[in-house]
Design a protein around this motif. Structure first.
Motif, PDB file in Angstrom:
ATOM      1  N   VAL A 156       0.834  -1.213   0.000  1.00 43.79           N
ATOM      2  CA  VAL A 156       0.000   0.000   0.000  1.00 43.79           C
ATOM      3  C   VAL A 156       0.866   1.260   0.000  1.00 43.79           C
ATOM      4  O   VAL A 156       0.622   2.181  -0.786  1.00 43.79           O
ATOM      5  CB  VAL A 156      -0.996  -0.001   1.179  1.00 43.79           C
ATOM      6  N   PRO A 157       1.903   1.362   0.854  1.00 49.86           N
ATOM      7  CA  PRO A 157       2.773   2.544   0.773  1.00 49.86           C
ATOM      8  C   PRO A 157       3.420   2.723  -0.599  1.00 49.86           C
ATOM      9  O   PRO A 157       3.555   3.861  -1.071  1.00 49.86           O
ATOM     10  CB  PRO A 157       3.832   2.276   1.856  1.00 49.86           C
ATOM     11  N   LEU A 158       3.807   1.635  -1.242  1.00 51.54           N
ATOM     12  CA  LEU A 158       4.393   1.745  -2.580  1.00 51.54           C
ATOM     13  C   LEU A 158       3.404   2.356  -3.560  1.00 51.54           C
ATOM     14  O   LEU A 158       3.743   3.244  -4.348  1.00 51.54           O
ATOM     15  CB  LEU A 158       4.813   0.359  -3.087  1.00 51.54           C
ATOM     16  N   VAL A 159       2.166   1.899  -3.504  1.00 52.71           N
ATOM     17  CA  VAL A 159       1.150   2.396  -4.427  1.00 52.71           C
ATOM     18  C   VAL A 159       0.829   3.851  -4.135  1.00 52.71           C
ATOM     19  O   VAL A 159       0.760   4.688  -5.048  1.00 52.71           O
ATOM     20  CB  VAL A 159      -0.119   1.529  -4.354  1.00 52.71           C
ATOM     21  N   GLU A 160       0.642   4.177  -2.865  1.00 50.03           N
ATOM     22  CA  GLU A 160       0.212   5.535  -2.518  1.00 50.03           C
ATOM     23  C   GLU A 160       1.329   6.565  -2.662  1.00 50.03           C
ATOM     24  O   GLU A 160       1.058   7.768  -2.653  1.00 50.03           O
ATOM     25  CB  GLU A 160      -0.386   5.550  -1.114  1.00 50.03           C
ATOM     26  N   ASN A 161       2.561   6.106  -2.787  1.00 54.88           N
ATOM     27  CA  ASN A 161       3.674   7.026  -3.018  1.00 54.88           C
ATOM     28  C   ASN A 161       4.164   6.979  -4.462  1.00 54.88           C
ATOM     29  O   ASN A 161       5.288   7.397  -4.752  1.00 54.88           O
ATOM     30  CB  ASN A 161       4.822   6.712  -2.054  1.00 54.88           C
ATOM     31  N   ASP A 162       3.295   6.475  -5.363  1.00 52.87           N
ATOM     32  CA  ASP A 162       3.606   6.432  -6.790  1.00 52.87           C
ATOM     33  C   ASP A 162       4.872   5.641  -7.112  1.00 52.87           C
ATOM     34  O   ASP A 162       5.564   5.924  -8.088  1.00 52.87           O
ATOM     35  CB  ASP A 162       3.747   7.858  -7.361  1.00 52.87           C
ATOM     36  N   GLU A 163       5.169   4.648  -6.295  1.00 53.80           N
ATOM     37  CA  GLU A 163       6.346   3.808  -6.533  1.00 53.80           C
ATOM     38  C   GLU A 163       5.972   2.420  -7.029  1.00 53.80           C
ATOM     39  O   GLU A 163       6.825   1.542  -7.130  1.00 53.80           O
ATOM     40  CB  GLU A 163       7.156   3.684  -5.225  1.00 53.80           C
ATOM     41  N   TYR A 164       4.702   2.228  -7.371  1.00 54.33           N
ATOM     42  CA  TYR A 164       4.239   0.892  -7.718  1.00 54.33           C
ATOM     43  C   TYR A 164       4.825   0.368  -9.029  1.00 54.33           C
ATOM     44  O   TYR A 164       4.840  -0.837  -9.265  1.00 54.33           O
ATOM     45  CB  TYR A 164       2.708   0.850  -7.781  1.00 54.33           C
ATOM     46  N   ASP A 165       5.330   1.251  -9.878  1.00 50.85           N
ATOM     47  CA  ASP A 165       5.908   0.815 -11.144  1.00 50.85           C
ATOM     48  C   ASP A 165       7.427   0.984 -11.162  1.00 50.85           C
ATOM     49  O   ASP A 165       8.054   0.878 -12.213  1.00 50.85           O
ATOM     50  CB  ASP A 165       5.279   1.595 -12.301  1.00 50.85           C
ATOM     51  N   SER A 166       8.004   1.219  -9.994  1.00 46.84           N
ATOM     52  CA  SER A 166       9.439   1.473  -9.916  1.00 46.84           C
ATOM     53  C   SER A 166      10.220   0.168  -9.759  1.00 46.84           C
ATOM     54  O   SER A 166       9.672  -0.882  -9.446  1.00 46.84           O
ATOM     55  CB  SER A 166       9.753   2.379  -8.717  1.00 46.84           C
ATOM     56  N   GLU A 167      11.534   0.272  -9.944  1.00 46.29           N
ATOM     57  CA  GLU A 167      12.385  -0.898  -9.748  1.00 46.29           C
ATOM     58  C   GLU A 167      12.377  -1.324  -8.283  1.00 46.29           C
ATOM     59  O   GLU A 167      12.464  -2.513  -7.970  1.00 46.29           O
ATOM     60  CB  GLU A 167      13.810  -0.594 -10.204  1.00 46.29           C
ATOM     61  N   GLY A 168      12.258  -0.345  -7.380  1.00 47.71           N
ATOM     62  CA  GLY A 168      12.220  -0.668  -5.956  1.00 47.71           C
ATOM     63  C   GLY A 168      11.031  -1.527  -5.587  1.00 47.71           C
ATOM     64  O   GLY A 168      11.101  -2.343  -4.662  1.00 47.71           O
ATOM     65  N   ALA A 169       9.930  -1.357  -6.312  1.00 49.50           N
ATOM     66  CA  ALA A 169       8.738  -2.150  -6.028  1.00 49.50           C
ATOM     67  C   ALA A 169       8.983  -3.627  -6.295  1.00 49.50           C
ATOM     68  O   ALA A 169       8.405  -4.499  -5.630  1.00 49.50           O
ATOM     69  CB  ALA A 169       7.565  -1.648  -6.860  1.00 49.50           C
ATOM     70  N   ASP A 170       9.851  -3.925  -7.255  1.00 51.10           N
ATOM     71  CA  ASP A 170      10.109  -5.321  -7.597  1.00 51.10           C
ATOM     72  C   ASP A 170      10.639  -6.122  -6.412  1.00 51.10           C
ATOM     73  O   ASP A 170      10.314  -7.303  -6.256  1.00 51.10           O
ATOM     74  CB  ASP A 170      11.109  -5.404  -8.757  1.00 51.10           C
ATOM     75  N   TYR A 171      11.435  -5.476  -5.576  1.00 48.04           N
ATOM     76  CA  TYR A 171      12.001  -6.188  -4.429  1.00 48.04           C
ATOM     77  C   TYR A 171      10.894  -6.691  -3.505  1.00 48.04           C
ATOM     78  O   TYR A 171      10.888  -7.866  -3.106  1.00 48.04           O
ATOM     79  CB  TYR A 171      12.962  -5.279  -3.651  1.00 48.04           C
ATOM     80  N   PHE A 172       9.968  -5.801  -3.169  1.00 45.13           N
ATOM     81  CA  PHE A 172       8.924  -6.179  -2.220  1.00 45.13           C
ATOM     82  C   PHE A 172       7.861  -7.066  -2.865  1.00 45.13           C
ATOM     83  O   PHE A 172       7.229  -7.877  -2.186  1.00 45.13           O
ATOM     84  CB  PHE A 172       8.293  -4.932  -1.613  1.00 45.13           C
ATOM     85  N   ILE A 173       7.663  -6.919  -4.152  1.00 39.05           N
ATOM     86  CA  ILE A 173       6.743  -7.824  -4.845  1.00 39.05           C
ATOM     87  C   ILE A 173       7.330  -9.231  -4.862  1.00 39.05           C
ATOM     88  O   ILE A 173       6.666 -10.214  -4.510  1.00 39.05           O
ATOM     89  CB  ILE A 173       6.457  -7.318  -6.273  1.00 39.05           C
ATOM     90  N   ASN A 174       8.585  -9.343  -5.244  1.00 40.70           N
ATOM     91  CA  ASN A 174       9.236 -10.648  -5.281  1.00 40.70           C
ATOM     92  C   ASN A 174       9.301 -11.281  -3.895  1.00 40.70           C
ATOM     93  O   ASN A 174       9.100 -12.496  -3.737  1.00 40.70           O
ATOM     94  CB  ASN A 174      10.639 -10.512  -5.865  1.00 40.70           C
ATOM     95  N   LYS A 175       9.547 -10.460  -2.882  1.00 41.68           N
ATOM     96  CA  LYS A 175       9.648 -10.963  -1.503  1.00 41.68           C
ATOM     97  C   LYS A 175       8.359 -11.640  -1.068  1.00 41.68           C
ATOM     98  O   LYS A 175       8.361 -12.772  -0.577  1.00 41.68           O
ATOM     99  CB  LYS A 175       9.982  -9.808  -0.560  1.00 41.68           C
ATOM    100  N   TYR A 176       7.228 -10.956  -1.247  1.00 40.41           N
ATOM    101  CA  TYR A 176       5.956 -11.499  -0.777  1.00 40.41           C
ATOM    102  C   TYR A 176       5.450 -12.626  -1.672  1.00 40.41           C
ATOM    103  O   TYR A 176       4.782 -13.550  -1.194  1.00 40.41           O
ATOM    104  CB  TYR A 176       4.914 -10.391  -0.659  1.00 40.41           C
ATOM    105  N   VAL A 177       5.757 -12.557  -2.966  1.00 39.81           N
ATOM    106  CA  VAL A 177       5.400 -13.667  -3.860  1.00 39.81           C
ATOM    107  C   VAL A 177       6.110 -14.937  -3.409  1.00 39.81           C
ATOM    108  O   VAL A 177       5.508 -16.020  -3.307  1.00 39.81           O
ATOM    109  CB  VAL A 177       5.740 -13.339  -5.325  1.00 39.81           C
ATOM    110  N   ARG A 178       7.410 -14.844  -3.133  1.00 42.67           N
ATOM    111  CA  ARG A 178       8.172 -16.020  -2.690  1.00 42.67           C
ATOM    112  C   ARG A 178       7.628 -16.553  -1.368  1.00 42.67           C
ATOM    113  O   ARG A 178       7.518 -17.771  -1.175  1.00 42.67           O
ATOM    114  CB  ARG A 178       9.655 -15.675  -2.553  1.00 42.67           C
TER     115      ARG A 178
END
Length: 275
Positions: A156-178
């Motif tokens: 939610v913080p990633l989305v609300e801070n316009d970081e949802y399409d950033s490279e930084g978002a990939d780290y937390f997406i991959n983390k929770y997917v795993r």
């Protein structure tokens, strides 16, 4: 609009419910809608059951005073922590003719139709996951389905801070997917159990194994609402049909309008609501 009719209310703790309203408007464009985002007190996902209940009830009562006979809680946390108490304890005293619907049931009553392996995952806020609402509700409709959950506090913080399409978002997406997929390699269907998460769907699909189905709630909620109004013509008759949309936020309107357009897919002009 006569005195017996009013708009359909759509409530969320912040912006995410706009992804639901967007789909509802596509499906049922003829109705008037009021959207209320309690951005001033967001996020709800980390708050206690009691706090979420009180905040949600207060906002629902505001929507009732604005003329809404029907309110949709387009917020997973509010649906998980407040909906049942409002339906069972508060509505009979406030007005037994009004209705409050949630966002969880429209998903849980169909999720089993998408899973071949009978292994379903849920991404959600910490509050939604801790409530166990998804496993409880899915079991009612599909007792043979095994549910695995993963809390995603950074999304939610990633989305609300316009970081949802950033490279930084990939780290937390991959983390929770795993962390979800390690629970079962046979998960073939995943519920996006927060209305912010559709904005992450593209990146999520890239990190998930091939063939995994992602279920966003907006379209399912819209179809469920359309079905509800068809089955309850007495409530449909109370919903005004001017095609209008009004947006309220409990926080700064300029900030809300800028962010809301991303979720709703078109420009938004809001009104401040002081609680």
């Amino acid at each position: 609009m006569n005195s017996r009719q009013g708009p359909i209310g759509v409530f969320d703790s912040g912006y995410g419910g706009l992804t639901v309203l967007k789909e509802i408007v596509k499906t049922l464009p003829q109705y008037d809608y009021i959207y209320l985002g309690d951005n001033g007190r967001a996020p709800y996902g980390i708050r206690s059951f009691e706090t979420v209940y009180h905040y949600t009830l207060e906002c629902v009562q505001h929507l009732f005073r604005m003329g809404c006979h029907l309110v949709v809680l387009a917020c997973n946390t509010a649906s998980a922590k407040a909906l049942r108490t409002i339906q069972q304890n508060d509505l009979p005293n406030i007005d037994p003719e009004r209705r409050v619907l949630g966002i969880i049931r429209p998903t849980t009553e169909v999720v089993g139709q998408y899973s071949r392996s009978r292994q379903v995952g849920v991404f959600g806020t910490t509050g939604t996951v801790n409530s166990q609402s998804y496993p409880i509700e899915i079991e009612k409709f599909f007792p043979d389905v095994q549910v695995y959950q993963q809390a995603c506090p950074m999304w939610v913080p990633l989305v609300e801070n316009d970081e949802y399409d950033s490279e930084g978002a990939d780290y937390f997406i991959n983390k929770y997917v795993r962390q979800l997929m390690v629970q079962s390699k046979d998960i073939d269907t995943i519920v996006l159990g927060c209305t912010h998460y559709p904005l992450l769907a593209g990146k999520l699909q890239a990190h998930l194994p091939p063939g995994v189905t992602l279920l966003s709630q907006g379209g399912l909620a819209a179809a469920s609402l359309a079905d509800y109004l068809q089955r309850h013509p007495e409530m449909a008759a109370k919903c005004s049909t001017g095609g209008g949309r009004t947006f309220y936020t409990t926080d700064d309107t300029a900030t809300f309008d800028r962010q809301a357009g991303i979720f709703f897919g078109e420009p938004v002009s809001s009104i401040h609501l002081a609680l």
